[in-house]
Design an enzyme around this catalytic site. Structure first.
Site, PDB file in Angstrom:
ATOM      1  N   HIS A 287       0.431  -0.631   3.534  1.00 51.51           N
ATOM      2  CA  HIS A 287       0.848  -1.589   2.515  1.00 51.51           C
ATOM      3  C   HIS A 287       2.220  -2.187   2.887  1.00 51.51           C
ATOM      4  O   HIS A 287       2.482  -3.364   2.648  1.00 51.51           O
ATOM      5  CB  HIS A 287       0.922  -0.853   1.170  1.00 51.51           C
ATOM      6  CG  HIS A 287       0.831  -1.718  -0.055  1.00 51.51           C
ATOM      7  ND1 HIS A 287       0.950  -1.207  -1.313  1.00 51.51           N
ATOM      8  CD2 HIS A 287       0.640  -3.043  -0.220  1.00 51.51           C
ATOM      9  CE1 HIS A 287       0.834  -2.181  -2.212  1.00 51.51           C
ATOM     10  NE2 HIS A 287       0.653  -3.313  -1.564  1.00 51.51           N
TER      11      HIS A 287
ATOM     12  N   HIS B  74      -3.294   9.563   2.924  1.00 58.56           N
ATOM     13  CA  HIS B  74      -2.735   8.954   1.715  1.00 58.56           C
ATOM     14  C   HIS B  74      -1.413   8.235   2.032  1.00 58.56           C
ATOM     15  O   HIS B  74      -1.252   7.052   1.752  1.00 58.56           O
ATOM     16  CB  HIS B  74      -2.514  10.035   0.652  1.00 58.56           C
ATOM     17  CG  HIS B  74      -1.882   9.544  -0.613  1.00 58.56           C
ATOM     18  ND1 HIS B  74      -2.599   9.319  -1.753  1.00 58.56           N
ATOM     19  CD2 HIS B  74      -0.598   9.217  -0.902  1.00 58.56           C
ATOM     20  CE1 HIS B  74      -1.785   8.876  -2.703  1.00 58.56           C
ATOM     21  NE2 HIS B  74      -0.559   8.804  -2.202  1.00 58.56           N
ATOM     22  N   GLU B  75      -0.490   8.968   2.636  1.00 56.60           N
ATOM     23  CA  GLU B  75       0.820   8.375   2.933  1.00 56.60           C
ATOM     24  C   GLU B  75       0.677   7.239   3.942  1.00 56.60           C
ATOM     25  O   GLU B  75       1.416   6.261   3.893  1.00 56.60           O
ATOM     26  CB  GLU B  75       1.802   9.441   3.430  1.00 56.60           C
ATOM     27  CG  GLU B  75       2.096  10.554   2.420  1.00 56.60           C
ATOM     28  CD  GLU B  75       2.502  10.051   1.037  1.00 56.60           C
ATOM     29  OE1 GLU B  75       3.056   8.934   0.941  1.00 56.60           O
ATOM     30  OE2 GLU B  75       2.244  10.768   0.052  1.00 56.60           O
TER      31      GLU B  75
ATOM     32  N   HIS C  35      -0.035   4.053   2.159  1.00 57.44           N
ATOM     33  CA  HIS C  35       1.193   3.410   1.688  1.00 57.44           C
ATOM     34  C   HIS C  35       1.875   2.679   2.850  1.00 57.44           C
ATOM     35  O   HIS C  35       2.391   1.578   2.697  1.00 57.44           O
ATOM     36  CB  HIS C  35       2.176   4.453   1.140  1.00 57.44           C
ATOM     37  CG  HIS C  35       1.826   4.996  -0.213  1.00 57.44           C
ATOM     38  ND1 HIS C  35       1.571   4.185  -1.290  1.00 57.44           N
ATOM     39  CD2 HIS C  35       1.719   6.274  -0.665  1.00 57.44           C
ATOM     40  CE1 HIS C  35       1.328   4.947  -2.358  1.00 57.44           C
ATOM     41  NE2 HIS C  35       1.409   6.216  -1.995  1.00 57.44           N
TER      42      HIS C  35
HETATM   43 ZN    ZN Z   1       1.119   7.984  -3.137  1.00 60.20          ZN
END
Ligand code: ZN
Length: 675
Positions: free
Chosen positions: A470, A463-464, A467
């Protein structure tokens, strides 16, 4: 010499961590604020007509020093706090808020921006420049730039006070988490898998004690609740865990929460909105409180039904254990784990041996390589803590970013997991490549033992890392719209989408190998793991949606004088199952009270999940989880685009249409198309 203010003559211009002393921060902030004030004074006082270059681009570069210093400090304050750093953070909160108000309420500056906006058609701006101008103007208007003097003054006071309160809220929570621990005698370790025992030993070591202790770190207390057969200890630990921020005394967060809500309401009213939620949701993809409630309620009913059916099964198991009465919140995870073993034969302890931290990091890198051509090379460089590690990220030999992974829990780190930057991507004023950090709270193994992750931990890592992609793949000219500078209900799309690659069978086959033997996870175990992915989603969805509905109720409509009473009323109104509590209750709901980020915005994880379920479907439709064409579209329209366009435009460009709620319900096992 203040090393924060000198030129950083290091590899990749990383902050010179080894040379930075804590005493450097305060004067560096002073210098950064002074520089920024001077630069902004020049822009606002410019007597030549406003142009995009002398106003917006100049603003983009006005806070260079301040951003550099703040980039280091706030990362350290979150990931490696000390009493000195906490004191400085408290001291800085009102100063930074005051500075920000000073800028957005500078009427000469706003007049230049407004003039540019009104005359935008004649300026020959690129699409990106028009977008950046639009967002600057919106930021100023929403901050109160168009208000009269008295209202502006009050707005500044409100914001300063909010900054102080949210810092206090965070620090109170950290204090409550740090101050509570429970010694575990040898007999109390019964039923706990090795990794929990090891983590409890490491936690004791960190506190300079022999034996084992239980702390309130999620990665320790959750497995304890799953595995400990001692109902009395589970109750004690659970009650301490959910009492964070509500223990009375100096660290109690209930009064600050109430004051924060009242001030937010006042802020929205000053700006002419009928509620803080209306104000807050205006720039989001959801746009209105009604749209948010609609989404949450469409998910709530099927989730609650599933959770109630599950509660019956778990209650039956508890009664069969000879314990009568109601299933309680501290029983749910324990019996749910037993049921998982019975029905899915998934042993968390056994599973963990296949999720070494090292291997899962490589798995994330490997997926980024196959999808986007990124390569990762370990860097031997000084960072802010010995547990943090750095990699250089390249593509076709070209430098893309520096990625830092700081994965282990420690008492100086705030709880949770997050991604932030020491430096963001932008091209204005020279091609600036980002320095991105992922911070997690995985249990640190005892010396000499490999670090093992739970399935949840591994998902958090992915998940991290989503990010981080991105940020790292961002390709824009202006820092204002770089990377994750997008609508709050869109920002979780890249992260939640990336979690899907962890579930791809070939990724598990390659990377989920036994830490001792190096053998791949047996196919049967892998299939059971994937089949169990929707296990207990009634519980997970209920605890999440309840929190999101309480958050929305706090900010939509009359401001609550007693937030705890409103929380109780909302939960009663939706028929909250007895044995499930909110994922985050008000006194430790950091998403909502530690800052403004997720206030009336906690729903956005689910909003994003609607999209991530649908976005991954695009790879499925292409018949390959690594389909190059789909990956390219994802990078072009979403991962590299930052805030170039409104979120729905970006999504539609990637997918050709907007998503519905069905893939999410299906993904969570809450909807059966045959029904
Ligand atoms: Zn998040």
């Amino acid at each position: 010499m203040n090393s924060l203010l000198t030129r950083w003559d290091t590899d990749f211009a990383l902050p010179p961590f080894a040379d930075i002393r804590d005493s450097d921060f305060a004067p560096a902030f002073e210098a950064g604020l002074a520089d920024a004030r001077a630069a902004i004074g020049i822009i606002a006082g410019d007597t030549s007509p406003p142009s995009f270059a002398n106003t917006i681009e100049a603003l983009e570069l006005a806070e260079e020093t301040l951003n550099r210093v703040a980039g280091v400090f706030y990362n350290l304050a979150g990931a490696d706090s000390t009493p000195d750093r906490e004191a400085l953070q408290r001291d800085l909160a009102p100063k930074m808020a005051a500075f920000s108000s000073e800028v957005t309420m500078n009427s000469a500056l706003f007049a230049r921006i407004e003039a540019l906006w009104q005359g935008r058609d004649g300026l020959g701006l690129s699409a990106e420049q028009t977008r950046v101008l639009e967002l600057y103007r919106r930021m100023f208007v929403r901050a109160g730039a168009a208000l009269d003097g008295a209202a502006q003054g009050r707005m500044a006071e409100v914001k300063e006070r909010l900054a102080v309160l949210s810092t206090a809220f965070t620090q109170n929570l950290l204090a409550d988490e740090r101050d509570w621990w429970m010694p575990l005698a040898e007999a109390d370790l019964e039923g706990l898998p090795d990794f929990v025992v090891a983590a409890a030993r490491a936690a004791a070591e960190e506190r300079g004690r022999d034996g084992h202790v239980l702390t309130l770190s999620r990665s320790l207390v959750v497995p304890f609740l799953q595995f400990s057969p001692r109902r009395d200890l589970r109750e004690k630990a659970y009650e301490a865990w959910v009492a964070r921020g509500a223990n009375g005394g100096a660290t109690d967060n209930r009064a600050p929460a109430a004051e924060i809500l009242a001030l937010r309401e006042e802020r929205a009213q000053l700006l002419g909105y009928d509620s803080f939620a209306s104000y807050k949701l205006e720039p989001e993809m959801a746009k209105t409180p009604a749209a948010v409630r609609d989404l949450l309620m469409r998910v709530w009913d099927p989730a609650r039904e599933k959770a109630l059916a599950d509660a019956d099964v778990l209650t039956g198991m508890m009664h069969a254990d000879g314990i009568n009465g109601d299933l309680e919140a501290w029983d749910w995870r324990y019996y749910s784990e037993k049921r998982r073993l019975a029905e899915h034969d998934l042993d968390e302890g056994e599973l963990k041996s296949y999720f070494g931290l090292e291997a899962m990091t490589q798995a994330a890198f490997d997926c980024a390589g196959r999808l986007f051509g990124l390569e990762f090379r370990p860097l031997d460089t000084d960072l802010y803590h010995p547990d943090a590690r750095a990699w250089e990220v390249t593509r076709n030999g070209q430098h893309i970013a520096v990625f830092i992974g700081d994965y282990f829990a420690r008492s100086s780190k705030r709880s949770g997991a997050w991604c932030s930057t020491f430096r963001e991507q932008r091209k204005l004023g020279g091609d600036q490549r980002p320095v991105v950090v992922n911070v997690c709270n995985f249990a640190k193994p005892a010396k000499g033992e490999p670090a093992l992750l739970s399935w949840d931990d591994a998902r958090t890592l992915f998940h991290e890392f989503g990010h981080a992609l991105h940020q790292m793949l961002s390709d824009v000219t202006y820092g204002f719209i770089s990377g994750t500078s997008v609508a709050r209900d869109f920002v979780e799309l890249p992260s939640q989408l990336f979690e899907h690659w962890l579930e791809v069978p070939e990724v598990l086959d390659k990377h989920a190998r036994h830490v001792k033997t190096g053998q791949p996870m047996p196919a049967a175990l892998r299939d059971r793991l994937l089949a169990a992915a929707t296990y207990d989603q009634g519980f997970a969805t209920v605890e999440y949606v309840a929190s999101a509905l309480v958050d929305l109720a706090f900010h939509d409509g009359a401001v609550p004088t007693d937030p705890m009473a409103v929380q109780a009323k909302v939960l009663a109104g939706i028929g909250m199952p007895h044995a499930i509590r909110m994922r985050h209750a008000t006194p430790h709901f950091a998403h909502v009270f530690s800052g403004d980020g997720y206030s009336s915005g906690y729903y956005s994880y689910m909003w994003s999940e609607v999209m991530d379920a649908d976005a991954f479907e695009a790879f499925r439709e292409a018949g390959d989880a690594f389909d190059p064409e789909t990956a390219q579209k994802l990078e072009r329209h979403i991962l590299s685009a930052g805030g170039l366009e409104e979120a729905d435009t970006l999504y539609t460009a990637f997918r050709g249409r907007m998503p519905g709620v069905e893939p999410l319900l299906k993904g969570r096992g809450l909807w059966d198309p045959a029904e």
